[in-house]
Design a protein around this motif. Structure first.
Motif, mmCIF file in Angstrom:
data_model
loop_
_atom_site.group_PDB
_atom_site.id
_atom_site.type_symbol
_atom_site.label_atom_id
_atom_site.label_comp_id
_atom_site.label_asym_id
_atom_site.label_seq_id
_atom_site.Cartn_x
_atom_site.Cartn_y
_atom_site.Cartn_z
ATOM 1 N N ALA A 274 -19.401 24.816 44.536
ATOM 2 C CA ALA A 274 -19.068 23.396 44.442
ATOM 3 C C ALA A 274 -19.925 22.726 43.377
ATOM 4 N N LEU A 275 -19.323 21.811 42.659
ATOM 5 C CA LEU A 275 -20.043 21.005 41.675
ATOM 6 C C LEU A 275 -19.417 19.623 41.625
ATOM 7 N N VAL A 276 -20.129 18.684 41.040
ATOM 8 C CA VAL A 276 -19.613 17.326 40.891
ATOM 9 C C VAL A 276 -19.686 16.918 39.421
ATOM 10 N N ASP A 277 -18.527 16.605 38.851
ATOM 11 C CA ASP A 277 -18.466 15.980 37.534
ATOM 12 C C ASP A 277 -18.762 14.506 37.773
ATOM 13 N N THR A 278 -19.983 14.073 37.472
ATOM 14 C CA THR A 278 -20.413 12.720 37.833
ATOM 15 C C THR A 278 -19.785 11.640 36.947
ATOM 16 N N ALA B 281 -18.641 26.466 33.176
ATOM 17 C CA ALA B 281 -19.124 26.806 31.836
ATOM 18 C C ALA B 281 -18.761 25.719 30.820
ATOM 19 N N THR B 282 -17.551 25.177 30.928
ATOM 20 C CA THR B 282 -17.104 24.144 29.991
ATOM 21 C C THR B 282 -17.932 22.872 30.137
ATOM 22 N N LEU B 283 -18.216 22.469 31.367
ATOM 23 C CA LEU B 283 -19.048 21.282 31.597
ATOM 24 C C LEU B 283 -20.447 21.471 31.026
ATOM 25 N N GLN B 284 -21.015 22.656 31.239
ATOM 26 C CA GLN B 284 -22.357 22.926 30.742
ATOM 27 C C GLN B 284 -22.376 22.974 29.218
ATOM 28 N N LYS B 285 -21.366 23.604 28.623
ATOM 29 C CA LYS B 285 -21.294 23.729 27.164
ATOM 30 C C LYS B 285 -21.213 22.355 26.497
ATOM 31 N N ASN B 286 -20.467 21.435 27.125
ATOM 32 C CA ASN B 286 -20.265 20.114 26.545
ATOM 33 C C ASN B 286 -21.261 19.076 27.060
ATOM 34 N N GLU B 287 -22.268 19.551 27.788
ATOM 35 C CA GLU B 287 -23.360 18.705 28.284
ATOM 36 C C GLU B 287 -22.846 17.501 29.088
ATOM 37 N N VAL B 288 -21.837 17.758 29.920
ATOM 38 C CA VAL B 288 -21.311 16.717 30.800
ATOM 39 C C VAL B 288 -22.233 16.609 32.015
ATOM 40 N N PRO B 289 -22.703 15.406 32.359
ATOM 41 C CA PRO B 289 -23.570 15.265 33.537
ATOM 42 C C PRO B 289 -22.911 15.838 34.791
ATOM 43 N N THR B 290 -23.527 16.870 35.321
ATOM 44 C CA THR B 290 -22.934 17.626 36.432
ATOM 45 C C THR B 290 -23.998 17.936 37.473
ATOM 46 N N VAL B 291 -23.599 17.894 38.739
ATOM 47 C CA VAL B 291 -24.485 18.290 39.834
ATOM 48 C C VAL B 291 -23.922 19.555 40.465
ATOM 49 N N ASP C 8 -11.873 24.090 27.027
ATOM 50 C CA ASP C 8 -12.911 23.376 26.287
ATOM 51 C C ASP C 8 -12.352 22.198 25.492
ATOM 52 N N PHE C 9 -11.154 22.364 24.897
ATOM 53 C CA PHE C 9 -10.623 21.306 24.037
ATOM 54 C C PHE C 9 -10.254 20.068 24.848
ATOM 55 N N TYR C 10 -9.849 20.243 26.115
ATOM 56 C CA TYR C 10 -9.551 19.079 26.951
ATOM 57 C C TYR C 10 -10.821 18.259 27.209
ATOM 58 N N THR C 11 -11.896 18.961 27.526
ATOM 59 C CA THR C 11 -13.158 18.270 27.794
ATOM 60 C C THR C 11 -13.629 17.508 26.562
ATOM 61 N N LYS C 12 -13.482 18.115 25.395
ATOM 62 C CA LYS C 12 -13.851 17.432 24.148
ATOM 63 C C LYS C 12 -12.984 16.191 23.935
ATOM 64 N N MET C 13 -11.684 16.310 24.204
ATOM 65 C CA MET C 13 -10.779 15.171 24.048
ATOM 66 C C MET C 13 -11.158 14.024 24.987
ATOM 67 N N MET C 14 -11.661 14.371 26.174
ATOM 68 C CA MET C 14 -11.954 13.342 27.167
ATOM 69 C C MET C 14 -13.121 12.445 26.759
ATOM 70 N N HIS C 15 -14.007 12.943 25.914
ATOM 71 C CA HIS C 15 -15.094 12.093 25.423
ATOM 72 C C HIS C 15 -14.510 10.867 24.724
ATOM 73 N N GLU C 16 -13.533 11.101 23.848
ATOM 74 C CA GLU C 16 -12.891 9.990 23.138
ATOM 75 C C GLU C 16 -12.038 9.162 24.097
ATOM 76 N N SER C 17 -11.384 9.842 25.027
ATOM 77 C CA SER C 17 -10.537 9.138 25.985
ATOM 78 C C SER C 17 -11.312 8.105 26.788
ATOM 79 N N TYR C 18 -12.509 8.482 27.255
ATOM 80 C CA TYR C 18 -13.349 7.543 28.012
ATOM 81 C C TYR C 18 -13.714 6.328 27.163
ATOM 82 N N GLU C 19 -13.999 6.566 25.890
ATOM 83 C CA GLU C 19 -14.344 5.459 24.995
ATOM 84 C C GLU C 19 -13.155 4.512 24.822
#
Length: 280
Positions: free
Chosen positions: A138-142, A106-116, A60-71
């Motif tokens: 299978a899923l796609v992190d869009t 679960a991590t993508l859903q928890k952090n509301e990352v657009p996912t298919v 979970d902490f990596y996904t949270k960090m990536m929000h700032e990383s993208y910015e």
């Protein structure tokens, strides 16, 4: 020896060291960036044209960090005036009932990352030319895509210099003397700094030993393969083919990027050493 004292000396001008130096210079720190090889070079882990960037992680902490990383990447693009990121999405495949795939979902859903989420019956409609193994989900992190590595490195080094930062390449460090002011000796000169950052990748152990430190670091070599497209153009960035990763808890985890560096060739590798990758 020069009497000049830098606020910080950074050893290693890969993406980690160059980014560190850039942010130090941005914060008005007098910074020196040292590199043992003449720039640009192909010996470090930052070499090559492409890397995957994603928010799809088990932790979970990596996904949270990536929000700032993208910015930060977007900010760097604007400042450099160069495209550094291309959005392709990341196809994640793995055993549906295994912990790894379930955690990513679960991590993508928890952090509301657009996912298919891709159902098996519609998988081939969305991802042609790829077969989904029985029992796999299978899923796609869009939000995911490709970072242009070499281009990013040149951009951030240029911006660092624009902010007054100094790069000295072709200077191998041969001695480090810790202290209130650190003394760094290279084959060409002696430099002093109030702080020191070592971002030397596989050479870190050698440098740390010279600084009187020993850490349990192990250098791992990752082989990169390039596979020829069966149908030319269908696995390319322009054809909207995504980056992908296949999780397998019992074997190597395979990942790949659409053809970009070399026309008609996909980039494929694995996360563990000694993997046996065979074309089918």
């Amino acid at each position: 020896m020069s009497t000049e004292v830098h606020d910080c000396i950074v050893i290693g001008a890969g993406i980690q060291g160059s980014s560190t130096a850039y942010h130090l210079a941005q914060n008005k720190q007098k910074t020196l960036l040292l590199e043992q090889f003449v720039l640009p070079h192909s010996r470090g882990s930052s070499h090559g044209q492409t890397r995957i960037i994603r928010k799809a992680y088990e932790e979970d902490f990596y996904t949270k960090m990536m929000h700032e990383s993208y910015e930060l990447w977007a900010q760097l693009e604007r400042e450099a005036g160069v495209q550094l990121f291309r959005r392709t999405g990341l196809l994640v495949m793995g055993p549906e009932n295994e912990e790894g795939f379930s955690n990513i979902k679960a991590t993508l859903q928890k952090n509301e990352v657009p996912t298919v989420l891709l159902e098996r019956k519609e998988f081939s409609q969305h991802i042609p030319n790829v077969n989904l193994t029985d029992g796999n989900g299978a899923l796609v992190d869009t939000t995911a895509g490709v970072l242009y590595a070499d281009r990013s490195l040149r951009a951030i080094q240029g911006l660092y210099q624009n902010k007054g930062g100094v790069i000295k390449d072709g200077e191998k460090v041969i001695d480090i003397k810790p202290g209130a002011v650190v003394t760094v000796t290279t084959e060409s000169g002696v430099y002093r700094g109030r702080s020191l950052v070592i971002t030397a990748g596989p050479w870190a152990n050698t440098l740390l030993t010279r600084a009187g430190l020993e850490l349990p670091l192990k250098v791992v070599k990752i082989n990169v393969c390039y596979w020829k497209e069966k149908i030319p153009g269908t696995y390319s960035v322009s054809h909207r083919f995504p980056c992908f990763v296949q999780y397998n808890p019992k074997e190597a985890e395979i990942y790949g990027l659409p053809s970009n560096e070399y026309p008609g060739l996909m980039k494929v590798s694995g996360r563990r050493c000694g993997i046996d990758v065979r074309a089918r």
